[in-house]
Each structure stands twice: as C-alpha cells, then as structure tokens.
Design a protein around this motif. Structure first.
Motif, PDB file in Angstrom:
ATOM      1  N   ASP A  54       0.771  -1.233   0.018  1.00 57.35           N
ATOM      2  CA  ASP A  54       0.107   0.004   0.022  1.00 57.35           C
ATOM      3  C   ASP A  54       0.889   1.375   0.092  1.00 57.35           C
ATOM      4  O   ASP A  54       0.827   2.002   0.919  1.00 57.35           O
ATOM      5  CB  ASP A  54      -0.855  -0.130   1.100  1.00 57.35           C
ATOM      6  CG  ASP A  54      -1.939  -1.197   1.157  1.00 57.35           C
ATOM      7  OD1 ASP A  54      -2.229  -1.742  -0.178  1.00 57.35           O
ATOM      8  OD2 ASP A  54      -2.256  -1.650   2.231  1.00 57.35           O
ATOM      9  N   PHE A  55       1.520   1.580  -1.103  1.00 57.65           N
ATOM     10  CA  PHE A  55       2.622   2.713  -1.207  1.00 57.65           C
ATOM     11  C   PHE A  55       1.566   3.813  -1.871  1.00 57.65           C
ATOM     12  O   PHE A  55       0.733   3.751  -2.697  1.00 57.65           O
ATOM     13  CB  PHE A  55       3.788   2.316  -2.096  1.00 57.65           C
ATOM     14  CG  PHE A  55       4.739   1.427  -1.553  1.00 57.65           C
ATOM     15  CD1 PHE A  55       5.462   1.853  -0.665  1.00 57.65           C
ATOM     16  CD2 PHE A  55       4.512   0.013  -1.285  1.00 57.65           C
ATOM     17  CE1 PHE A  55       6.500   0.935   0.003  1.00 57.65           C
ATOM     18  CE2 PHE A  55       5.476  -0.891  -0.935  1.00 57.65           C
ATOM     19  CZ  PHE A  55       6.502  -0.287  -0.091  1.00 57.65           C
ATOM     20  N   ASP A  56       2.129   4.953  -1.425  1.00 57.86           N
ATOM     21  CA  ASP A  56       1.625   6.259  -2.017  1.00 57.86           C
ATOM     22  C   ASP A  56       2.905   6.970  -2.566  1.00 57.86           C
ATOM     23  O   ASP A  56       4.015   7.066  -1.874  1.00 57.86           O
ATOM     24  CB  ASP A  56       1.089   7.199  -0.961  1.00 57.86           C
ATOM     25  CG  ASP A  56      -0.270   6.676  -0.592  1.00 57.86           C
ATOM     26  OD1 ASP A  56      -0.950   6.335  -1.210  1.00 57.86           O
ATOM     27  OD2 ASP A  56      -0.566   6.481   0.842  1.00 57.86           O
ATOM     28  N   LEU A  57       2.929   7.576  -3.936  1.00 53.47           N
ATOM     29  CA  LEU A  57       3.851   8.460  -4.436  1.00 53.47           C
ATOM     30  C   LEU A  57       3.799   9.697  -3.885  1.00 53.47           C
ATOM     31  O   LEU A  57       2.830  10.468  -4.416  1.00 53.47           O
ATOM     32  CB  LEU A  57       4.026   8.193  -6.048  1.00 53.47           C
ATOM     33  CG  LEU A  57       5.308   8.787  -6.749  1.00 53.47           C
ATOM     34  CD1 LEU A  57       6.358   8.189  -6.219  1.00 53.47           C
ATOM     35  CD2 LEU A  57       4.848   8.550  -8.193  1.00 53.47           C
ATOM     36  N   LYS A  58       4.756  10.275  -3.172  1.00 54.38           N
ATOM     37  CA  LYS A  58       4.651  11.545  -2.531  1.00 54.38           C
ATOM     38  C   LYS A  58       6.197  12.118  -2.129  1.00 54.38           C
ATOM     39  O   LYS A  58       6.737  11.219  -1.777  1.00 54.38           O
ATOM     40  CB  LYS A  58       3.484  11.997  -1.573  1.00 54.38           C
ATOM     41  CG  LYS A  58       3.622  10.844  -0.348  1.00 54.38           C
ATOM     42  CD  LYS A  58       2.592  10.987   0.595  1.00 54.38           C
ATOM     43  CE  LYS A  58       2.671  10.300   1.757  1.00 54.38           C
ATOM     44  NZ  LYS A  58       1.469  10.094   2.768  1.00 54.38           N
ATOM     45  N   THR A  59       6.161  13.291  -1.724  1.00 57.58           N
ATOM     46  CA  THR A  59       7.468  14.071  -1.302  1.00 57.58           C
ATOM     47  C   THR A  59       7.588  13.522   0.355  1.00 57.58           C
ATOM     48  O   THR A  59       6.334  13.892   0.902  1.00 57.58           O
ATOM     49  CB  THR A  59       7.768  15.188  -1.686  1.00 57.58           C
ATOM     50  OG1 THR A  59       9.055  15.698  -1.290  1.00 57.58           O
ATOM     51  CG2 THR A  59       6.576  16.268  -1.192  1.00 57.58           C
ATOM     52  N   MET A  60       8.512  13.289   0.947  1.00 55.07           N
ATOM     53  CA  MET A  60       8.593  13.317   2.337  1.00 55.07           C
ATOM     54  C   MET A  60       8.976  14.836   2.897  1.00 55.07           C
ATOM     55  O   MET A  60       8.539  15.307   4.027  1.00 55.07           O
ATOM     56  CB  MET A  60       9.947  12.413   2.673  1.00 55.07           C
ATOM     57  CG  MET A  60       9.453  10.973   2.482  1.00 55.07           C
ATOM     58  SD  MET A  60      10.798   9.859   3.113  1.00 55.07           S
ATOM     59  CE  MET A  60      10.428  10.043   5.055  1.00 55.07           C
ATOM     60  N   SER A  61       9.472  15.687   1.763  1.00 51.67           N
ATOM     61  CA  SER A  61      10.042  17.147   2.177  1.00 51.67           C
ATOM     62  C   SER A  61      10.298  17.678   1.076  1.00 51.67           C
ATOM     63  O   SER A  61      11.202  17.341   0.327  1.00 51.67           O
ATOM     64  CB  SER A  61      11.168  16.911   3.128  1.00 51.67           C
ATOM     65  OG  SER A  61      11.722  18.306   3.692  1.00 51.67           O
TER      66      SER A  61
END
Length: 173
Positions: A54-61
């Motif tokens: 269950d991964f989401d593609l997004k920035t951490m910072s």
C-alpha cells in the motif's frame, strides 16, 4: 516522408510492448517483503513471508521529488543498533516488544517453534511479534536466533508500542 506523429505513435507502441514507460508516466506501485515471526492461538510461533503493497507516491520533504511511501502506523518507537559478537546465539526467547529488525552487516537466522528457519542478510526485514508464544513440550518459547558465519552481525532494531497479536500473520500491508 514519415510524419512526426506516426513515428511518435510507433515509438509509444514499441515502448508499451517492451514494458518500458515514458519519463512522465507514473511507475507501478512497488512491493516489498518482510518476514513476520508471529504466534498462533496455541502459542506456537511461525515465520511467514509478507508483502508490503500500500504505497503512495509523494514527497517526504519539499522540494525533494516524490518517492514511494507506506506509513504502517504512527506512534512512539525506539531505534536500537546492536552488534552481536561472533558466534552469538540467542537461544529460545520471545521478542521483548513488537519490533522491526534489519540486518546491516552479516547474516543471522531465526527459527520459529514450528521449525521454520529463515536466514536473513543485509537489507532484509523481519517483524518480531512472538510475545504471546507459550512454552511447548520441549521447553521452547518464541524463537531461536543466532549468527550465521564466523563474524559479528550488525542489526538495526526498531521497537514499537504496538500490542502483540496472535493469529494475524502479515498484519502490516
């Protein structure tokens, strides 16, 4: 003369047939794996290979680019680095807390009460959750663990405040 749109359409067709994607296309969500040392309702520990999907593609910072993330659960945790001396053997014992264990250097093994033995090396992940295991007729409880080879083994352990469960292999997805 071949039109530019025709060449582009042929190129897209070739890329799709070979499984290659264009740079601006989102790649498919990855699957990672971990070993789960869990206990059943009879108090017997088991080792099960489990997927994390269950991964989401997004920035951490920001402004860093996006990366695949799966935040299993928020909450307090303690990170512990351990170095097990050469020939270390932990004998039969349950994990002290629900904990993630990642070998950094060297290889180690975990043997569950059902006899399933797993050898793990650098980068593999194990979830220790056998706190609810009970002594069997041979006096074993939890798991047996030890080093593989002659050198020390370096581990990163992340202990959580999770409540241990039984009969729930692969509960983190």
């Amino acid at each position: 003369m071949i039109k530019r749109n025709t060449v582009f359409a042929v190129l897209i067709g070739i890329l799709s047939m070979t499984g290659m994607a264009l740079a601006d296309e989102t790649p498919p969500s990855p699957t990672m794996w971990y070993w789960h040392n869990w206990s059943d309702h009879d108090g017997i520990s088991h080792m099960t290979r489990c997927p994390i999907r269950d991964f989401d593609l997004k920035t951490m910072s920001k402004p860093a680019g996006p990366q695949w993330q799966n935040r299993l659960k928020e909450g307090p945790a303690q990170v512990i680095f351990t170095v097990q001396p050469a020939h270390w053997n932990g004998v039969w014992h349950p994990d002290p807390k629900v904990q993630w264990i990642i070998p950094l250097k060297g290889s180690w093994y975990v043997t569950a009460m059902d006899g399933h033995k797993v050898v793990m090396g650098p980068g593999e992940v194990s979830l220790g959750e056998d706190q609810l295991s009970r002594k069997d007729q041979q006096g074993r409880i939890g798991h047996d663990a030890g080093n593989v080879g002659v050198g020390p083994v370096e581990l990163m352990v992340i202990q959580t405040d999770e409540t241990p469960t039984s009969d729930q292999p692969c509960r983190f997805k």
